[in-house]
Design an enzyme around this catalytic site. Structure first.
Site, short mmCIF file in Angstrom:
data_model
loop_
_atom_site.label_atom_id
_atom_site.label_comp_id
_atom_site.label_asym_id
_atom_site.label_seq_id
_atom_site.Cartn_x
_atom_site.Cartn_y
_atom_site.Cartn_z
N LYS A 14 0.83 -1.22 0.00
CA LYS A 14 0.00 0.00 0.00
C LYS A 14 0.86 1.26 0.00
O LYS A 14 0.60 2.19 -0.75
CB LYS A 14 -0.93 0.02 1.22
CG LYS A 14 -1.90 -1.13 1.30
CD LYS A 14 -2.83 -1.03 2.49
CE LYS A 14 -2.15 -0.84 3.82
NZ LYS A 14 -1.31 -1.95 4.28
N ARG A 89 -10.99 0.89 9.57
CA ARG A 89 -10.62 -0.48 9.97
C ARG A 89 -11.82 -1.28 10.41
O ARG A 89 -11.73 -2.49 10.58
CB ARG A 89 -9.60 -0.44 11.09
CG ARG A 89 -8.27 0.07 10.61
CD ARG A 89 -7.20 -0.17 11.61
NE ARG A 89 -5.96 0.38 11.08
CZ ARG A 89 -4.78 -0.07 11.35
NH1 ARG A 89 -4.64 -1.07 12.15
NH2 ARG A 89 -3.72 0.49 10.83
N ARG A 128 12.39 -6.67 3.24
CA ARG A 128 12.40 -5.26 3.64
C ARG A 128 13.30 -5.06 4.85
O ARG A 128 14.07 -4.10 4.90
CB ARG A 128 10.96 -4.79 3.95
CG ARG A 128 10.89 -3.33 4.35
CD ARG A 128 9.47 -2.82 4.37
NE ARG A 128 8.73 -3.32 5.51
CZ ARG A 128 7.45 -3.09 5.72
NH1 ARG A 128 6.74 -2.38 4.85
NH2 ARG A 128 6.84 -3.57 6.79
N ARG A 140 12.95 -2.01 11.20
CA ARG A 140 11.71 -1.59 11.84
C ARG A 140 11.29 -2.63 12.86
O ARG A 140 11.47 -3.82 12.66
CB ARG A 140 10.61 -1.44 10.78
CG ARG A 140 10.80 -0.24 9.91
CD ARG A 140 9.84 -0.21 8.74
NE ARG A 140 8.47 -0.54 9.09
CZ ARG A 140 7.44 -0.18 8.35
NH1 ARG A 140 7.59 0.54 7.28
NH2 ARG A 140 6.23 -0.53 8.71
N ARG A 151 0.08 -8.63 13.49
CA ARG A 151 -0.52 -7.50 12.80
C ARG A 151 -1.48 -7.95 11.69
O ARG A 151 -2.53 -7.36 11.48
CB ARG A 151 0.56 -6.57 12.23
CG ARG A 151 1.29 -5.81 13.33
CD ARG A 151 2.29 -4.84 12.79
NE ARG A 151 1.64 -3.82 11.99
CZ ARG A 151 2.21 -3.23 10.93
NH1 ARG A 151 3.42 -3.56 10.55
NH2 ARG A 151 1.55 -2.31 10.26
#
Length: 194
Positions: A14, A89, A128, A140, A151
């Site tokens: 996204k 959401r 990533r 991250r 998640r």
């Protein structure tokens, strides 16, 4: 004016696609995470409420998130359009957004759902994380398999009803996010028009 919602699990692409549309079409990227961080930092009335929820370990109440999104949409009024990312959401949030946009006579154009299997998400997150470590010497905190699974589980639980909600309104567009970046971009461009 182009009015879009991007829905998809973390790692679906996204953000990458939003960056392209911002650059190519001048759209404003409205991320609820960014809105929350900015409001907390600015210590606005909504930011104070958001901070209280975050500090207590709870979810930020819908009315706070909706208020922040409405503020973001006001900023988008003078732009070519916007992409909502991370909102809505829940069906309650989607209903509130629909009512707000109806009041402004600015309905959504498309809700783009990034379809991608979990195993590919895990591979993308791993890649990533490796790139970030090489580039910055860090990664991250959400770029590991356990956090990703949690998640993704949260995403599925929270958004499972959004598909039918937006299908009923004939706004939902499913994009095969397994494709490479260029193919996904082409599918989005075909969906939203030139």
């Amino acid at each position: 004016m182009t009015r879009l919602v991007f829905i998809g699990p973390p790692g679906a692409g996204k953000g990458t696609q939003a960056e392209r549309l911002i650059r190519e079409r001048g759209l404003l990227h409205i991320s609820t995470g960014d809105l929350l961080r900015d409001a907390i930092k600015a210590q606005s009335a909504l930011g104070v409420q958001a901070k209280a929820a975050v500090d207590s370990g709870g979810l930020v109440p819908d009315e706070v998130v909706i208020g922040l999104v409405e503020e973001g949409l006001e900023i988008a009024a003078g732009r070519a359009g916007y992409i909502l990312d991370g909102f809505p959401r829940t069906v309650a949030q989607a209903s509130a957004l629909e009512a707000y946009l109806a009041e402004k006579n600015l309905p959504l154009d498309h809700v783009i759902l990034f379809d991608i299997p979990l195993e590919l998400l895990e591979a993308r997150i791993k890649t990533r994380a490796e790139r970030l470590r090489e580039a910055e010497g860090s990664s991250r905190s959400d770029d590991n398999a356990d956090v990703l699974r949690r998640r993704v589980g949260e995403f599925i639980r929270a958004t499972v009803q959004l598909g039918p909600f937006y299908e009923q309104r004939r706004l939902l567009r499913r994009i095969d996010a397994r494709q490479d970046v260029e193919a996904v971009a082409a599918a989005i461009a075909s969906t939203i028009g030139a």
